[in-house]
Design a protein around this motif. Structure first.
Motif, short mmCIF file in Angstrom:
data_model
loop_
_atom_site.label_atom_id
_atom_site.label_comp_id
_atom_site.label_asym_id
_atom_site.label_seq_id
_atom_site.Cartn_x
_atom_site.Cartn_y
_atom_site.Cartn_z
N LYS A 43 0.82 -1.22 0.00
CA LYS A 43 0.00 0.00 0.00
C LYS A 43 0.86 1.28 0.00
O LYS A 43 0.45 2.32 -0.48
CB LYS A 43 -0.98 0.00 1.17
N GLU A 44 2.08 1.17 0.52
CA GLU A 44 2.93 2.37 0.58
C GLU A 44 3.78 2.55 -0.68
O GLU A 44 4.61 3.45 -0.76
CB GLU A 44 3.84 2.34 1.82
N GLU A 45 3.55 1.68 -1.70
CA GLU A 45 4.39 1.71 -2.90
C GLU A 45 4.46 3.10 -3.55
O GLU A 45 5.53 3.66 -3.76
CB GLU A 45 3.87 0.70 -3.94
N ASN A 46 3.27 3.67 -3.83
CA ASN A 46 3.23 4.94 -4.55
C ASN A 46 3.92 6.05 -3.76
O ASN A 46 4.67 6.85 -4.30
CB ASN A 46 1.77 5.32 -4.82
N ASP B 134 -11.23 5.44 0.94
CA ASP B 134 -10.01 5.09 1.67
C ASP B 134 -8.83 5.70 0.94
O ASP B 134 -8.81 5.75 -0.29
CB ASP B 134 -9.83 3.57 1.72
N GLY B 135 -7.84 6.13 1.72
CA GLY B 135 -6.66 6.72 1.09
C GLY B 135 -5.45 6.56 1.98
O GLY B 135 -5.48 5.84 2.98
N VAL B 136 -4.40 7.26 1.59
CA VAL B 136 -3.16 7.20 2.36
C VAL B 136 -2.63 8.63 2.46
O VAL B 136 -2.79 9.42 1.53
CB VAL B 136 -2.16 6.22 1.69
N GLU C 146 -4.05 10.91 -0.58
CA GLU C 146 -4.25 10.38 -1.93
C GLU C 146 -5.21 9.20 -1.84
O GLU C 146 -5.00 8.27 -1.04
CB GLU C 146 -2.90 9.94 -2.50
N LEU C 147 -6.27 9.24 -2.65
CA LEU C 147 -7.29 8.18 -2.60
C LEU C 147 -6.79 6.94 -3.34
O LEU C 147 -6.23 7.04 -4.43
CB LEU C 147 -8.59 8.69 -3.21
N ASP D 71 0.26 6.90 6.50
CA ASP D 71 -0.83 6.27 7.28
C ASP D 71 -2.06 6.05 6.40
O ASP D 71 -2.39 6.88 5.55
CB ASP D 71 -1.26 7.18 8.45
N GLU D 72 -2.76 4.93 6.65
CA GLU D 72 -4.04 4.71 5.98
C GLU D 72 -5.09 5.54 6.69
O GLU D 72 -5.06 5.69 7.91
CB GLU D 72 -4.41 3.22 6.05
N ILE D 73 -6.05 6.05 5.90
CA ILE D 73 -7.01 6.97 6.48
C ILE D 73 -8.28 6.94 5.64
O ILE D 73 -8.22 6.70 4.43
CB ILE D 73 -6.36 8.39 6.53
N THR D 74 -9.43 7.12 6.28
CA THR D 74 -10.70 7.18 5.53
C THR D 74 -11.21 8.61 5.58
O THR D 74 -11.25 9.22 6.66
CB THR D 74 -11.74 6.22 6.13
N ILE D 75 -11.56 9.14 4.41
CA ILE D 75 -11.98 10.55 4.36
C ILE D 75 -13.33 10.69 3.69
O ILE D 75 -13.82 9.77 3.02
CB ILE D 75 -10.95 11.43 3.60
#
Length: 715
Positions: A532-535, A638-640, A652-653, A694-698
């Motif tokens: 998930k942290e690739e980008n 969901d985004g990061v 970023e979504l 961090d993962e985060i929901t917005i």
């Protein structure tokens, strides 16, 4: 009179120490070099009450302690001007926190709006530098504007009965631009326009300007795309005189011209390009010479045959230096007749090319190479998707040729990585767009084997051309050539990268040979694939790299692991390639070297235009992302966390890679402080952390097209 005194008393009661200090400092600055007595200060600042006077005395003592002023004789003070005048660049911010960057480098110096002499962003200015107060930023005052950088702005018109304003979304201009009614050029309220600032009188709050061009109604797709181009100072129309000159160029290829060239018309040749491309810069030909030896031709449109140096077309191309690729359109460097018709290597048409011909085996070992003018005829135009299908299914037109080129390309690629090239394999965000330019959906364009096939042969051609000119026996000076250079990563940025990725449990080398470092970066890029942290880590890694640029001083290309590299393969869309074509022709004909200074200037111009074009491209993608998300306000994603600043979190979504801001003011469960070392916001009371990655929901709360900005709140 009594009324006035009463008003002053009232003001006096409210005057805070900070406000009074500001006014007092302004007074000292205005009276630079003069000695000011207490009595004079009290009367100038109209301090009539005892508490006001005591506060002023208090501030004077602070300024003495800070070495900001000096007591010349008892009760008389003078500003401690460093007396240093400096020249440099003025940077304007709409929040009034302007700064001055000294010419030879050095720390930025704060310039308050009141001391800015209405300098504009990036103007070259001369300033007076004042003594620094303790725990305060260094401060300066603009004495004169030496050179204006930019006097045109893009915005939306607001027209009243007798005057008008241009409302700008420009981050560098705090005030709207006042436009006299007779300088509107037919613009109406709600039109996007380009306005030139004609004057900014000393006492006036707003600059005064005139409309140069009305772009159309705000919100209309073409208007908005033209506005983005105008904002970056890029042309959005093609001069008619240049178009006319192109119309006069004959597309006919004479027998004499063919006789001067190597004839490849009977050799299997094809192009592989994006499905929406019209300007085919490059074609590949292939034929077998003997067992495990192939002749591969990299054929590039021979633009310099048609565009003569210093012609009107050449001058326009030089100014533009590159084609600009916005989300939904291309703004070409050359007139359309040349780029999409005469020079484009279209199928079943005879075309003039400048070619690099390789004798190469399946292991990617080049046995021989030559650079020659040719005439070719493409047998087939493949899209990347069609070529990819042949590679995957091993079926289709010219399958043997395509598969052999793929085999050689994979061997070339493998060799590059062994030598220490860096493998940034990024996808691009693309939009499915309807006829009106409205974004319907988002998709990601990945680089597959067919893309890599073309890329490897282009890299090989560019490298070979650079070696032919740059590689000379020791003691001999190579002739001047524009190289594409890429420096080693900045050690400080590498250290930051290392610190950042450690939080995710990854490592990267920051010392050692350049191959050690690039291998370690590649290892990191392999490790993060599919995570998930690739980008995010890829983005931060790219930021730790230097930018590639053009220069006549060759230092090699770090990212590609080539000692010699140039740009030769895209003369339809890049001016440096045109320069390289011309110089090769000149040198192969025995011509002497050219002026290094002249070509270094052209290299610098090309690098800077490339950067501006990239920024405009990004702005157009951002605009479409905001337009796309405006249909999804109120929805949850969901985004990061992709960026952390003192004003909020960028997120970023995952689903569509659109990025928006969670303003820090909306994080209302605590008081958050920005920790720039660890890329995070930390809550003062509850110690809650929001960190990069961090993962985060917005929830999407606002889509502001004018500012190209999405606002989120934490869901």
């Amino acid at each position: 009179m009594a009324k006035k005194e009463k008003k002053e008393k009232k003001a006096g009661k409210r005057m805070k120490k900070k406000d009074l200090a500001k006014i007092l400092i302004d007074l000292f600055i205005a009276k630079t070099g003069e000695m000011l007595s207490m009595k004079f200060i009290f009367s100038e600042l109209r301090l009539t009450t005892h508490p006001q006077k005591m506060l002023c005395v208090d501030i004077i003592h602070d300024l003495l302690d800070d070495d900001y002023i000096t007591e010349i004789e008892k009760g008389k003070y003078r500003l401690n001007s460093h007396g240093t005048e400096m020249t440099g660049t003025f940077q304007r911010k709409s929040n009034g926190k302007n700064s001055f960057i000294p010419e030879g480098g050095g720390d930025p110096i704060f310039v308050a709006e009141r001391n800015s002499a209405h300098a504009m962003n990036n103007d070259k200015v001369r300033i007076m530098f004042y003594a620094k107060r303790r725990n305060k930023d260094a401060e300066g005052e603009v004495l004169e504007v030496l050179e204006r950088a930019n006097d045109t702005f893009v915005g939306t018109l607001e027209v009243a009965n007798s005057y008008a304003f241009l409302v700008t979304e420009n981050r560098t201009l705090a005030n709207d631009i006042f436009i006299p009614k007779d300088k509107l050029k037919g613009g109406k309220t709600g039109d996007k326009a380009v306005v030139k600032v004609t004057e900014w009188p000393d006492k006036a709050k707003n600059p005064i300007g005139q409309v140069i061009d009305v772009l159309g109604k705000a919100g209309d797709n073409t208007t908005e795309m033209h506005a983005i181009l105008a904002e970056f100072g890029l042309p959005y129309v093609y001069p008619q005189s240049v178009e006319k000159a192109a119309d006069k160029i004959s597309a006919e290829i004479t027998e004499e011209e063919i006789a001067r060239r190597e004839d490849f018309r009977k050799v299997t040749t094809f192009t592989i390009d994006p499905k929406d491309a019209k300007d085919f810069d490059d074609a590949l030909s292939i034929r077998q010479l003997k067992d495990n030896l192939w002749e591969v031709g990299v054929h590039i449109a021979d633009v310099s045959h048609y565009v003569k140096e210093d012609s009107i077309i050449d001058k326009e191309a030089q100014k533009r230096a590159t084609s600009v690729y916005l989300v939904d359109r291309t703004i070409p460097m050359l007139p359309e007749r040349l780029c999409n018709f005469i020079c484009s290597l279209r199928p079943d048409e005879e075309k003039l090319a400048y070619s690099v011909i390789f004798d190469i085996n399946e292991k990617g070992e080049v046995k021989d190479s030559r650079v020659v003018h040719t005439v070719i005829k493409s047998d087939r135009r493949f899209t990347y998707e069609e070529a990819q299908q042949i590679i995957e299914t091993k079926e289709g037109d010219f399958k043997n040729e395509v598969l052999m080129l793929d085999t050689i390309a994979k061997a070339l690629r493998e060799k590059r990585f062994v030598a220490g090239a860096i493998n940034f394999d990024r996808y691009e965000v693309k939009f499915e767009i309807d006829a009106d330019g409205k974004p319907l959906s988002v998709y990601f364009k990945e680089s597959k084997d067919a893309n890599k096939l073309i890329e490897e042969f282009m890299l090989l051609a560019n490298k070979t051309v650079a070696e032919k000119i740059g590689k000379v026996p020791s003691g001999k000076k190579p002739k001047v050539l524009p190289y594409r250079i890429h420096d080693l990563p900045d050690p400080e940025k590498l250290a930051n990268l290392s610190q950042f990725i450690a939080r995710f449990g990854y490592k990267v080398r920051t010392t050692g040979t350049k191959t050690d470092i690039s291998r370690s970066i590649n290892h990191l890029l392999d490790e993060i694939q599919g995570k998930k942290e690739e980008n995010l880590i890829e983005t931060v890694s790219i930021r730790s790299m230097q930018k590639a640029r053009y220069s006549t001083h060759n230092i090699g290309h770090y990212g590609l692991a080539f000692e010699y590299y140039t740009h030769f393969t895209s003369p339809i869309r890049r001016f440096p390639d045109m320069m390289v074509h011309r110089l090769l022709t000149k040198y192969f004909d025995g011509g002497r070297t050219v002026s290094e200074a002249k070509y270094e200037d052209l290299c610098e111009h090309s690098s800077s235009m490339e950067q501006i074009a990239a920024n405009a491209e990004r702005a157009s993608v951002k605009y479409k992302q905001v337009e796309f998300m405006s249909e999804h306000v109120g929805e949850t994603y969901d985004g990061v966390i992709s960026g952390v600043t003192e004003w909020g979190l960028y997120v970023e979504l995952n689903e569509n890679k659109c990025e928006g801001l969670v303003p820090v003011r909306d994080l209302d469960d605590d008081y958050y402080e920005f920790d720039d070392k660890n890329y995070c916001l930390r809550g003062r009371r509850k110690n809650r952390l929001y960190s990069l990655g961090d993962e985060i929901t917005i929830k999407v709360t606002r889509a502001n097209l004018e500012k190209k900005q999405l606002d989120f709140t934490i869901a």
